[in-house]
Design an enzyme around this catalytic site. Structure first.
Site, PDB file in Angstrom:
ATOM      1  N   HIS A   1       0.874  -1.172   0.000  1.00 42.42           N
ATOM      2  CA  HIS A   1       0.000   0.000   0.000  1.00 42.42           C
ATOM      3  C   HIS A   1       0.911   1.221   0.000  1.00 42.42           C
ATOM      4  O   HIS A   1       1.759   1.374   0.864  1.00 42.42           O
ATOM      5  CB  HIS A   1      -0.913   0.037   1.223  1.00 42.42           C
ATOM      6  CG  HIS A   1      -1.859   1.191   1.172  1.00 42.42           C
ATOM      7  ND1 HIS A   1      -3.071   1.101   0.552  1.00 42.42           N
ATOM      8  CD2 HIS A   1      -1.739   2.466   1.597  1.00 42.42           C
ATOM      9  CE1 HIS A   1      -3.679   2.273   0.617  1.00 42.42           C
ATOM     10  NE2 HIS A   1      -2.889   3.117   1.255  1.00 42.42           N
ATOM     11  N   CYS A   2       0.755   2.075  -0.987  1.00 40.38           N
ATOM     12  CA  CYS A   2       1.600   3.253  -1.128  1.00 40.38           C
ATOM     13  C   CYS A   2       0.954   4.427  -0.403  1.00 40.38           C
ATOM     14  O   CYS A   2      -0.128   4.884  -0.780  1.00 40.38           O
ATOM     15  CB  CYS A   2       1.801   3.584  -2.608  1.00 40.38           C
ATOM     16  SG  CYS A   2       2.876   5.003  -2.863  1.00 40.38           S
ATOM     17  N   GLY A   3       1.613   4.911   0.627  1.00 35.81           N
ATOM     18  CA  GLY A   3       1.111   6.057   1.373  1.00 35.81           C
ATOM     19  C   GLY A   3       1.181   7.349   0.586  1.00 35.81           C
ATOM     20  O   GLY A   3       0.388   8.265   0.814  1.00 35.81           O
TER      21      GLY A   3
ATOM     22  N   GLY B   1      -1.691   6.847  -1.924  1.00 34.92           N
ATOM     23  CA  GLY B   1      -2.919   6.516  -1.219  1.00 34.92           C
ATOM     24  C   GLY B   1      -3.691   5.361  -1.809  1.00 34.92           C
ATOM     25  O   GLY B   1      -4.914   5.349  -1.768  1.00 34.92           O
ATOM     26  N   ARG B   2      -2.987   4.395  -2.370  1.00 30.36           N
ATOM     27  CA  ARG B   2      -3.669   3.242  -2.949  1.00 30.36           C
ATOM     28  C   ARG B   2      -2.764   2.020  -2.913  1.00 30.36           C
ATOM     29  O   ARG B   2      -1.566   2.125  -2.707  1.00 30.36           O
ATOM     30  CB  ARG B   2      -4.133   3.504  -4.359  1.00 30.36           C
ATOM     31  CG  ARG B   2      -3.040   3.790  -5.341  1.00 30.36           C
ATOM     32  CD  ARG B   2      -3.553   4.098  -6.720  1.00 30.36           C
ATOM     33  NE  ARG B   2      -4.828   4.762  -6.610  1.00 30.36           N
ATOM     34  CZ  ARG B   2      -5.817   4.664  -7.487  1.00 30.36           C
ATOM     35  NH1 ARG B   2      -5.660   3.965  -8.554  1.00 30.36           N
ATOM     36  NH2 ARG B   2      -6.951   5.270  -7.304  1.00 30.36           N
TER      37      ARG B   2
END
Length: 123
Positions: free
Chosen positions: A81-83, A86-87
């Protein structure tokens, strides 16, 4: 999480609810401590039941299926999950993610060449 790889909630993916989950929900209990429930062996669509998002995940032939704690969804082909974006980054959107990261490094290299090229020229 966007739609890439997300196991969508629908009557086909939510039902049948496993008896132990249904009983706990009818008693207004929590599902804390429950482990994912394996589906019937050899079933074409019921792989395992995720007790966190309450969906049946497809059998393992679709790649790694993981529950993202941030999105509260199960996704197929999960990487991370890429902060920043955001996805979830999954197998289906990995080429776009890698292209974007490559463009960032190319932009930084271009900026460094422009700065160093401007400093080195005498006036």
């Amino acid at each position: 999480c966007g739609s890439a790889g997300v196991v969508q909630r629908s009557p086909e993916t939510c039902y049948p609810i496993p008896p132990e989950v249904e009983q706990r929900l009818r008693e207004n209990g929590t599902l804390d401590g429950f482990q994912n429930i394996a589906g019937p062996p050899g079933h074409p669509t019921l792989g395992s039941y995720c007790v966190r998002c309450l969906v049946w995940r497809p059998p393992g032939k679709n790649g790694s299926i993981h529950h993202c704690r941030t999105c509260s969804r199960c996704v197929t082909g999960f990487d991370h999950h890429c902060g920043v974006f955001g996805r979830c980054i999954v197998k289906r959107n990995m080429p776009s993610f890698l292209t974007l990261i490559s463009m960032m490094f190319a932009g930084m290299a271009t900026a460094m060449v422009a700065v160093l090229g401007g400093v080195a020229k005498p006036i």
